[in-house]
Design a protein around this motif. Structure first.
Motif, PDB file in Angstrom:
ATOM      1  N   GLU A 125      36.653   9.357 -35.825  1.00 32.42           N
ATOM      2  CA  GLU A 125      35.620   9.891 -34.935  1.00 32.42           C
ATOM      3  C   GLU A 125      35.727   9.227 -33.569  1.00 32.42           C
ATOM      4  O   GLU A 125      36.032   8.031 -33.465  1.00 32.42           O
ATOM      5  CB  GLU A 125      34.235   9.660 -35.532  1.00 32.42           C
ATOM      6  N   VAL A 126      35.453   9.991 -32.527  1.00 29.09           N
ATOM      7  CA  VAL A 126      35.612   9.519 -31.158  1.00 29.09           C
ATOM      8  C   VAL A 126      34.279   8.998 -30.620  1.00 29.09           C
ATOM      9  O   VAL A 126      33.247   9.694 -30.673  1.00 29.09           O
ATOM     10  CB  VAL A 126      36.144  10.640 -30.249  1.00 29.09           C
ATOM     11  N   ILE A 127      34.305   7.797 -30.093  1.00 25.83           N
ATOM     12  CA  ILE A 127      33.124   7.207 -29.447  1.00 25.83           C
ATOM     13  C   ILE A 127      32.930   7.885 -28.093  1.00 25.83           C
ATOM     14  O   ILE A 127      33.882   7.987 -27.314  1.00 25.83           O
ATOM     15  CB  ILE A 127      33.315   5.689 -29.248  1.00 25.83           C
ATOM     16  N   ILE A 135      36.440   5.801 -39.180  1.00 30.80           N
ATOM     17  CA  ILE A 135      37.174   4.997 -38.211  1.00 30.80           C
ATOM     18  C   ILE A 135      36.733   5.454 -36.833  1.00 30.80           C
ATOM     19  O   ILE A 135      36.893   6.629 -36.480  1.00 30.80           O
ATOM     20  CB  ILE A 135      38.698   5.183 -38.366  1.00 30.80           C
ATOM     21  N   LEU A 136      36.162   4.560 -36.045  1.00 28.80           N
ATOM     22  CA  LEU A 136      35.649   4.912 -34.720  1.00 28.80           C
ATOM     23  C   LEU A 136      36.637   4.456 -33.657  1.00 28.80           C
ATOM     24  O   LEU A 136      37.031   3.286 -33.618  1.00 28.80           O
ATOM     25  CB  LEU A 136      34.283   4.263 -34.488  1.00 28.80           C
ATOM     26  N   VAL A 137      37.049   5.384 -32.801  1.00 29.05           N
ATOM     27  CA  VAL A 137      38.051   5.099 -31.773  1.00 29.05           C
ATOM     28  C   VAL A 137      37.563   5.564 -30.417  1.00 29.05           C
ATOM     29  O   VAL A 137      36.707   6.450 -30.312  1.00 29.05           O
ATOM     30  CB  VAL A 137      39.408   5.786 -32.094  1.00 29.05           C
ATOM     31  N   GLY A 138      38.125   4.975 -29.368  1.00 25.71           N
ATOM     32  CA  GLY A 138      37.880   5.466 -28.026  1.00 25.71           C
ATOM     33  C   GLY A 138      38.658   6.749 -27.784  1.00 25.71           C
ATOM     34  O   GLY A 138      39.652   7.036 -28.449  1.00 25.71           O
ATOM     35  N   ARG A 139      38.198   7.510 -26.789  1.00 27.15           N
ATOM     36  CA  ARG A 139      38.875   8.770 -26.461  1.00 27.15           C
ATOM     37  C   ARG A 139      40.287   8.546 -25.948  1.00 27.15           C
ATOM     38  O   ARG A 139      41.125   9.444 -25.961  1.00 27.15           O
ATOM     39  CB  ARG A 139      38.041   9.512 -25.405  1.00 27.15           C
ATOM     40  N   ASP A 175      27.029   1.885 -30.680  1.00 28.07           N
ATOM     41  CA  ASP A 175      25.991   1.252 -31.489  1.00 28.07           C
ATOM     42  C   ASP A 175      25.203   2.295 -32.282  1.00 28.07           C
ATOM     43  O   ASP A 175      24.819   2.058 -33.438  1.00 28.07           O
ATOM     44  CB  ASP A 175      25.058   0.453 -30.585  1.00 28.07           C
ATOM     45  N   SER A 176      24.997   3.456 -31.683  1.00 25.24           N
ATOM     46  CA  SER A 176      24.209   4.499 -32.342  1.00 25.24           C
ATOM     47  C   SER A 176      24.987   5.186 -33.462  1.00 25.24           C
ATOM     48  O   SER A 176      24.392   5.901 -34.274  1.00 25.24           O
ATOM     49  CB  SER A 176      23.756   5.541 -31.315  1.00 25.24           C
ATOM     50  N   MET A 177      26.307   4.991 -33.513  1.00 23.98           N
ATOM     51  CA  MET A 177      27.143   5.636 -34.529  1.00 23.98           C
ATOM     52  C   MET A 177      27.308   4.804 -35.788  1.00 23.98           C
ATOM     53  O   MET A 177      27.831   5.284 -36.802  1.00 23.98           O
ATOM     54  CB  MET A 177      28.535   5.927 -33.950  1.00 23.98           C
TER      55      MET A 177
END
Length: 393
Positions: free
Chosen positions: A131-133, A106-110, A147-149
């Protein structure tokens, strides 16, 4: 674009007639008299005709609210559901996206809202990772880094668009473009956006978006909006069901084929009548005019704060919202809020729990928060600034 008639808005709002200076619209704003009348009118119908019997008119008002919300978000009416809070709406959609498995990412903003992070713990317990973007140089979520994640294990991208702890406006459209290109579900927490900035779910390319009614929409507490993109709906399997969200037929109980699969048969028609009125008022005023006014007023306050000795601003990003995060030397943020309250000036104060990833990353224990609305006039601004100068002195 015609100028916003601030005085007309204030005259229609009881809280603006009481001598109160309210700069806590990001917590809960001030409802109009017409919104109060809509709530009371439905309650009176229930008292006069019987609560269940008055439900027929309540259901009509609820659908008017749904149409008004769809208009504001540029969404199909069938894609709008109501909930009793923004956190409830987001959590229901998140849980419906499961089941979560070991290795899911799960990708989230800080700047993720703490309530959303709390809901994600169910997925973490199942083995998923949050995981934090990374941020760009301005402190905003970076679409290039996102995009790289991306790989096959990413199950959700979630963005808190306008964080609760300051004026940052994250690049929601650019994040949406990355999500669509890779076919990954994209949720937006727009709790501080809806009613403050223009929100177009088509341009955002989001699958789910939620917002509270009590903030910039000026609706009653206990109301919230949930948008679910029609093409995404079938991927969501809500755990909470009743005879409204999953009506009975001889073949069994089947989930509704619209966003109302997230609603239940028991709702407060009175509160939704108030929310409907608030939504229609926002549509009548025009969100573009609201945003223009908020941007101008908040820029003026930020400029003045920079001139107050001991005042430090904590807003990230380049384009900033009407949420102004600051601290005043010698004052704890919560005590500052209390002292201003004694002067009949309302502001907010945020601790780490609201936005824990960002607050910890920046070493902030708390921030005071001014949040602006078109209800705020020149007198409000000068009264606030004078009080801050006085407390600093």
């Amino acid at each position: 674009m015609n100028l916003l008639n601030v005085q007309q808005l204030r005259e229609a709002t009881p809280g603006c007639q009481s001598g109160l200076v309210h700069f806590n619209h990001a917590g809960a704003s001030l409802p109009s008299q017409a919104t109060l009348d809509a709530i009371i009118g439905q309650l009176q119908r229930e008292a006069r005709d019987g609560p269940m019997e008055a439900g027929e008119q309540g259901a009509v008002l609820m659908e008017k609210a749904r149409h008004a919300a769809a208009q504001l978000l540029n969404a199909p009416t069938a894609s709008i559901a109501f909930a009793n809070s923004g956190s409830t709406a987001w959590s229901m959609a998140f849980q419906a996206l499961g089941p979560w498995q070991r290795g899911d990412r799960i990708l989230v903003g800080r700047h993720e809202w703490g309530g959303n992070l709390a809901s994600m713990q169910l997925a973490v317990q199942a083995g998923a990772r949050v995981e934090v973007i990374p941020c760009d140089a301005t402190g905003a979520v970076c679409p290039v880094a996102l995009d790289s994640m991306i790989d096959a294990s990413v199950k959700l991208i979630d963005l808190t668009w306008l964080p609760a702890n300051g004026g940052l406006i994250n690049p929601a459209e650019a994040i949406g473009a990355v999500a669509r290109r890779h076919g990954i579900p994209y949720f937006i927490d727009a709790g501080q956006a809806v009613g403050q900035v223009p929100v177009d779910v088509q341009a955002l390319q989001c699958d789910v978006l939620k917002s509270a009614g009590r903030k910039h929409l000026r609706g009653p507490r206990g109301t919230a909006l949930l948008y679910v993109r029609p093409g995404f709906l079938q991927r969501l399997n809500p755990a909470q069901r009743d005879v409204f969200s999953a009506p009975w037929s001889p073949q069994g109980f089947d989930l509704r084929d619209d966003a109302r699969r997230f609603e239940t048969s028991e709702v407060s028609f009175a509160l939704l009548a108030g929310l409907g009125n608030a939504l229609q008022e926002m549509n009548n005023v025009g969100i573009e005019r609201v945003w223009e006014n908020v941007a101008q007023t908040s820029a003026r306050i930020r400029e003045a704060l920079r001139e107050i000795p001991g005042a430090s601003l904590h807003d990230l990003g380049t384009l900033q919202s009407g949420l102004i995060a600051f601290n005043l030397a010698g004052w704890d943020a919560f005590e500052l809020k209390r002292q201003l309250g004694l002067k009949h000036i309302n502001i907010g104060a945020n601790g780490v729990a609201y936005t824990p990833l960002d607050m910890q990353a920046r070493g902030l224990a708390s921030v005071a928060r001014i949040s602006v609305s078109p209800l705020n006039n020149d007198h409000d601004v000068e009264w606030l600034l004078a009080a801050l100068r006085d407390l600093r002195a």
